[in-house]
Design a protein around this motif. Structure first.
Motif, PDB file in Angstrom:
ATOM      1  N   ASP A  98       3.973  37.107 -11.032  1.00 15.78           N
ATOM      2  CA  ASP A  98       3.259  36.867  -9.772  1.00 15.78           C
ATOM      3  C   ASP A  98       3.525  35.484  -9.194  1.00 15.78           C
ATOM      4  N   LYS A  99       4.799  35.083  -9.192  1.00 16.81           N
ATOM      5  CA  LYS A  99       5.146  33.791  -8.601  1.00 16.81           C
ATOM      6  C   LYS A  99       6.568  33.831  -8.065  1.00 16.81           C
ATOM      7  N   ASP A 100       6.833  32.952  -7.072  1.00 11.99           N
ATOM      8  CA  ASP A 100       8.205  32.721  -6.662  1.00 11.99           C
ATOM      9  C   ASP A 100       8.512  31.239  -6.804  1.00 11.99           C
ATOM     10  N   LEU A 101       9.760  30.876  -6.581  1.00 11.98           N
ATOM     11  CA  LEU A 101      10.221  29.536  -6.922  1.00 11.98           C
ATOM     12  C   LEU A 101      10.723  28.783  -5.696  1.00 11.98           C
ATOM     13  N   GLY A 102      10.481  27.481  -5.688  1.00 14.04           N
ATOM     14  CA  GLY A 102      11.090  26.589  -4.716  1.00 14.04           C
ATOM     15  C   GLY A 102      12.123  25.741  -5.434  1.00 14.04           C
ATOM     16  N   VAL A 103      13.393  25.943  -5.110  1.00 15.36           N
ATOM     17  CA  VAL A 103      14.488  25.222  -5.764  1.00 15.36           C
ATOM     18  C   VAL A 103      14.990  24.175  -4.771  1.00 15.36           C
ATOM     19  N   VAL A 104      14.875  22.900  -5.138  1.00 15.87           N
ATOM     20  CA  VAL A 104      15.007  21.796  -4.183  1.00 15.87           C
ATOM     21  C   VAL A 104      16.344  21.064  -4.357  1.00 15.87           C
ATOM     22  N   SER A 158      -3.914  37.170  -3.575  1.00 13.77           N
ATOM     23  CA  SER A 158      -3.316  37.639  -2.337  1.00 13.77           C
ATOM     24  C   SER A 158      -1.990  38.303  -2.645  1.00 13.77           C
ATOM     25  N   TRP A 159      -1.418  38.991  -1.628  1.00 12.79           N
ATOM     26  CA  TRP A 159      -0.118  39.641  -1.843  1.00 12.79           C
ATOM     27  C   TRP A 159       1.022  38.626  -1.846  1.00 12.79           C
ATOM     28  N   ASN A 160       0.780  37.440  -1.255  1.00 11.51           N
ATOM     29  CA  ASN A 160       1.836  36.433  -1.233  1.00 11.51           C
ATOM     30  C   ASN A 160       1.407  35.181  -2.001  1.00 11.51           C
ATOM     31  N   THR A 161       2.352  34.250  -2.140  1.00 12.01           N
ATOM     32  CA  THR A 161       2.119  33.076  -2.982  1.00 12.01           C
ATOM     33  C   THR A 161       1.818  31.811  -2.185  1.00 12.01           C
ATOM     34  N   THR A 162       1.701  31.902  -0.875  1.00 14.05           N
ATOM     35  CA  THR A 162       1.549  30.699  -0.064  1.00 14.05           C
ATOM     36  C   THR A 162       0.210  30.016  -0.339  1.00 14.05           C
ATOM     37  N   THR A 163       0.208  28.691  -0.202  1.00 14.77           N
ATOM     38  CA  THR A 163      -1.038  27.945  -0.394  1.00 14.77           C
ATOM     39  C   THR A 163      -2.052  28.294   0.688  1.00 14.77           C
ATOM     40  N   ALA A 164      -1.559  28.725   1.859  1.00 17.14           N
ATOM     41  CA  ALA A 164      -2.463  29.139   2.932  1.00 17.14           C
ATOM     42  C   ALA A 164      -3.262  30.374   2.539  1.00 17.14           C
ATOM     43  N   SER A 165      -2.749  31.143   1.574  1.00 17.08           N
ATOM     44  CA  SER A 165      -3.428  32.351   1.093  1.00 17.08           C
ATOM     45  C   SER A 165      -4.059  32.143  -0.276  1.00 17.08           C
ATOM     46  N   GLY A 166      -4.217  30.901  -0.674  1.00 15.87           N
ATOM     47  CA  GLY A 166      -4.866  30.600  -1.947  1.00 15.87           C
ATOM     48  C   GLY A 166      -3.926  30.391  -3.110  1.00 15.87           C
ATOM     49  N   GLY A 167      -2.616  30.451  -2.852  1.00  9.86           N
ATOM     50  CA  GLY A 167      -1.663  30.215  -3.927  1.00  9.86           C
ATOM     51  C   GLY A 167      -1.682  28.766  -4.390  1.00  9.86           C
ATOM     52  N   TYR A 168      -1.058  28.511  -5.531  1.00 11.86           N
ATOM     53  CA  TYR A 168      -1.058  27.157  -6.073  1.00 11.86           C
ATOM     54  C   TYR A 168       0.300  26.851  -6.698  1.00 11.86           C
ATOM     55  N   TYR A 169       0.578  25.544  -6.855  1.00 12.77           N
ATOM     56  CA  TYR A 169       1.845  25.097  -7.405  1.00 12.77           C
ATOM     57  C   TYR A 169       1.760  24.968  -8.919  1.00 12.77           C
ATOM     58  N   ALA A 170       2.888  25.217  -9.575  1.00 12.30           N
ATOM     59  CA  ALA A 170       2.956  25.059 -11.029  1.00 12.30           C
ATOM     60  C   ALA A 170       4.359  24.616 -11.418  1.00 12.30           C
ATOM     61  N   SER A 171       4.451  23.967 -12.548  1.00 15.31           N
ATOM     62  CA  SER A 171       5.751  23.540 -13.056  1.00 15.31           C
ATOM     63  C   SER A 171       6.561  24.762 -13.489  1.00 15.31           C
ATOM     64  N   HIS A 172       7.872  24.663 -13.342  1.00 18.00           N
ATOM     65  CA  HIS A 172       8.738  25.780 -13.774  1.00 18.00           C
ATOM     66  C   HIS A 172      10.118  25.221 -14.113  1.00 18.00           C
ATOM     67  N   THR A 173      10.651  25.679 -15.221  1.00 16.38           N
ATOM     68  CA  THR A 173      12.015  25.332 -15.605  1.00 16.38           C
ATOM     69  C   THR A 173      12.893  26.564 -15.419  1.00 16.38           C
ATOM     70  N   PRO A 174      13.792  26.551 -14.433  1.00 18.19           N
ATOM     71  CA  PRO A 174      14.576  27.741 -14.113  1.00 18.19           C
ATOM     72  C   PRO A 174      15.791  27.891 -15.030  1.00 18.19           C
ATOM     73  N   SER A 175      16.336  29.083 -15.016  1.00 15.58           N
ATOM     74  CA  SER A 175      17.591  29.324 -15.716  1.00 15.58           C
ATOM     75  C   SER A 175      18.741  28.753 -14.893  1.00 15.58           C
ATOM     76  N   MET A 176      19.877  28.548 -15.519  1.00 12.61           N
ATOM     77  CA  MET A 176      21.059  28.088 -14.786  1.00 12.61           C
ATOM     78  C   MET A 176      21.476  29.128 -13.755  1.00 12.61           C
ATOM     79  N   GLU A 177      21.212  30.402 -14.027  1.00 13.30           N
ATOM     80  CA  GLU A 177      21.547  31.449 -13.057  1.00 13.30           C
ATOM     81  C   GLU A 177      20.792  31.235 -11.754  1.00 13.30           C
TER      82      GLU A 177
END
Length: 289
Positions: A184-190, A207-226
């Protein structure tokens, strides 16, 4: 060195970027584009008594609080400034290429970037066909952020009336298959000037989406090289100086939602403890020196 920030007064990221430039240079100017006057004949661009043509550079954080085709006109003003010798980060022509969701999607598809199944149509019957194929679809305005104006439509008896009402507001319908997000999350790759900086997650919260406007929140994430390499490939055609690539992890693998020219600094700071504004300003000043 005089570097102006194009942004929104009282906007968290805009104010932070202006403060960061002030700390680094001793000069602070936060420019609200609705207050700007472009004098083409005299090659001058005025904001509250300051001719932007006399600055050493501009950094674009936001050109308006709300996404709309009007922002294209403001970017054309900045393009004039840029083409007359003032460096603008990111290049306004490159920002224009991602501002419209359809333009961004077209470039990504042509680059072979995996995305959710997408339909573009002005026809209500064809939109219904897309919903029937996708079972559940997300209708997205061509100009929007933080989920504003987006609706979820399922294949049901009232789908026609919902789509008809939507089409009355948005003539060109951008329709994507609803994607099941892992965890239940998507990623921001900067990225800053094409170099990978970090990744954070935007998590759902009822909510159906992850935006902060809909109550979503940020979290740390370590992505794969892919994921990192997919995002790197996605941002490459746009050549933005600061960008965030929205990536979703699905059971079939990672897909890209969009590439943004106006990604904020708050999620990066809260989730990863990284001051992206300072790193961005450092990169700009290094290029100007």
């Amino acid at each position: 060195m005089k570097i102006g920030i194009v942004g929104t007064p009282d906007g968290w990221s805009s104010e932070m970027l202006a403060d960061t430039v002030a700390d680094s240079t001793g000069y602070r100017l936060l420019i609200d584009m609705k207050e700007v006057r472009l004098d083409m004949q005299n090659r001058a661009c005025w904001f509250k008594g300051t001719n932007l043509m006399t600055l050493d550079a501009l950094i674009v954080k936001k050109v308006g609080a709300w996404y709309s085709p009007d922002l294209l006109d403001r970017l054309e003003i900045l393009r004039f400034v840029h083409e007359n010798g003032v460096p603008v980060f990111s290049n306004p022509s490159r920002i224009i290429s991602v501002l419209n969701r359809l333009s961004c999607t077209t470039t990504l598809h042509l680059a072979g970037i995996p995305m959710p199944p997408t339909t573009i149509t002005e026809n209500i019957d064809e939109a219904l066909n897309a919903v029937a194929e996708y079972k559940t679809a997300v209708f997205k305005p061509l100009y929007s952020s933080k989920g504003r104006g987006m609706i979820v439509v399922s294949h049901s008896d009232d789908a026609r009336s919902i789509i008809t009402e939507y089409a009355n507001k948005y003539r060109m319908m951008y329709i994507q298959k609803a994607i099941d997000l892992e965890e239940d999350k998507d990623l921001g790759v900067v990225f800053i000037q094409g170099k990978y900086l970090t990744t954070y997650a935007r998590c759902k919260n009822g909510s159906w989406n992850t935006t902060t406007a809909s109550g979503g929140y940020y979290a740390s994430h370590t992505p794969s090289m892919e994921v990192i390499e997919l995002a790197r490939k996605a941002q490459h055609p746009f050549k933005l100086d600061f960008t965030c690539v929205d990536v979703a992890i699905t059971p079939e693998g990672p897909v890209v939602f969009e590439v943004s020219a106006f990604g904020g600094f708050k999620g990066i700071l809260e989730a990863r403890g990284i001051n992206a504004a300072q790193l961005y300003v450092d990169a700009v000043m290094k290029e100007l020196s």
